[in-house]
Design an enzyme around this catalytic site. Structure first.
Site, PDB file in Angstrom:
ATOM      1  N   ASP A  68       0.835  -1.207   0.000  1.00  0.00           N
ATOM      2  CA  ASP A  68       0.000   0.000   0.000  1.00  0.00           C
ATOM      3  C   ASP A  68       0.864   1.249   0.000  1.00  0.00           C
ATOM      4  OD1 ASP A  68       0.715  -0.803   2.663  1.00  0.00           O
ATOM      5  OD2 ASP A  68      -0.740   0.613   3.477  1.00  0.00           O
ATOM      6  N   GLU A 133       0.105  -1.154   5.954  1.00  0.00           N
ATOM      7  CA  GLU A 133       1.154  -0.484   6.735  1.00  0.00           C
ATOM      8  C   GLU A 133       0.953   1.018   6.805  1.00  0.00           C
ATOM      9  OE1 GLU A 133       4.942   1.271   7.971  1.00  0.00           O
ATOM     10  OE2 GLU A 133       3.853   1.637   6.100  1.00  0.00           O
TER      11      GLU A 133
END
Length: 383
Positions: A68, A133
């Site tokens: 991400d 994250e």
């Protein structure tokens, strides 16, 4: 164009804004499955995670990272499409180039090269990849570690590919991180008309001396924990203050303050809470505090992993890295408490989260070379 750069560009072209993986893990999984990795997708909530392992014997070395990325910000401020993965003047430009799709690509290519040279390693290799994250980090690595722990699957060594490097590739090796502790303080007052302060209680006025006292504190933090470096001291920062109704003639009824500590093992979270609350009590304002412990500090020092990463950096790049525990938090905080040795080594971090995020294209290949050398040092048959 190199295999590592090609893969990094393919990953960047998937706009995986947190928590959307956008197919990145499927791409990585295809490459890993071809190498004999057993793939185990783990989806929790809206978050995709991938656990992949090759081999059953110990020790287990794991590459950890995230697919991400943060939002791009002002699209018009970028010099190119942030998801086109353009290479210009030797730089790979795109959201995630440095944080951390370049490192993910280097990991995969390093494993491909290592297994071509050493098809039967002296241990196992794993990948732990999440799409959570950059977001809340509640359905990502922490949940995967819970699942592994429930079946007694233990990681011995873990390298997180966060962008650790500063002025040149490999000049900083993170061997720990400070913890993160957040306080939300609600100061209770009595709303009223500004012309009649005697009939109200202004929480901003009441809390102002306490706020000054908090900001003037030396919160300490003896960081002399390992011979080659130290934890930075405690950092205390006010991040948000909100009070008032928006009207200029109304004394607010409450004030809300958000603040954050980044802290080393000493003094630790509980000691900071106690000092903070004592200052609030001494100030006399009516306060309510809500605490959120985002991360405990962790440190890896003196183990085989740190030694072999330093050796690989020296052999491949001629670099002796500075050992560091600086920066924010990383998913290493979820892995280290299980007893694993954890380090962070990745690309340069100067442009992360910025407009025109970029990394020198050649350094993705160099990072793959370092990762490959590390695998030989840890799991090669002559290791």
């Amino acid at each position: 164009m190199s295999a590592a750069l090609d893969l990094a560009r393919a990953l960047i072209r998937r706009p995986s804004l947190t928590p959307d993986d956008a197919g990145c893990q499927a791409l990585l999984g295809e490459r890993l499955a071809a190498l004999g990795f057993a793939l185990e997708p783990m989806r929790f909530g809206d978050v995709d995670n991938l656990w992949a392992r090759r081999g059953a014997a110990g020790p287990l070395f794991v590459f950890a990272g995230h697919t991400d990325v943060v939002p791009i910000g002002d699209r018009n401020a970028w010099s190119c499409d942030p998801f086109a993965a353009e290479v210009r003047d030797g730089l790979l430009i795109g959201r995630g180039a440095a944080d951390m799709k370049g490192a993910l690509a280097a990991m995969v290519v390093a494993v491909e090269r290592f297994l071509a040279a050493c098809p039967e390693p002296a241990g196992s290799i794993g990948f732990l990849v999440t799409s959570d994250e950059e977001g809340d980090a509640v359905d990502g690595t922490v949940k995967v570690m819970d699942a592994l722990g429930a079946r007694n699957e233990r990681i011995d060594w873990c390298l997180v590919g966060e962008p650790s490097s500063d002025q040149r590739l490999g000049d900083v090796l993170r061997i720990g991180r400070r913890g993160s502790l957040t306080a939300r303080v609600r100061v209770v007052g009595v709303q009223g008309h500004v012309a009649y302060p005697e009939r109200a209680l202004n929480p901003i006025h009441a809390f102002a001396p306490t706020l000054a006292a908090l900001c003037a504190q030396d919160w300490g933090g003896d960081g002399a924990t390992f011979p080659d470096g130290a934890f930075p001291p405690v950092s205390f920062q006010i991040s948000n203050i909100h009070g008032g109704t928006g009207a200029g003639n109304v004394i607010p009824g409450e004030l809300v303050i958000d603040c954050n500590f980044r802290f080393p093992p000493r003094p630790g979270a509980e000691a900071l809470k106690a000092r903070f609350e004592a200052i609030l009590a001494a100030g006399g304002a009516r306060c309510e505090v809500q605490w959120t412990l985002g991360a405990q500090p962790f440190l890896t020092h003196g183990g085989r992993l740190v030694d072999q990463v330093r050796g690989a950096l020296g052999a491949v790049l001629g670099v002796e890295p500075a050992l560091s525990t600086g920066g924010g938090t990383s998913d290493g905080r979820f892995i280290a408490p299980t007893g694993a040795e954890v380090v962070e080594l990745g690309l340069r971090n100067a442009s992360i989260h910025k407009i025109d995020e970029c990394t020198p294209a050649a350094e993705i290949d160099q990072l793959a070379d370092v990762y490959e050398a590390l695998l030989h040092r840890l799991l090669g048959r002559g290791a």
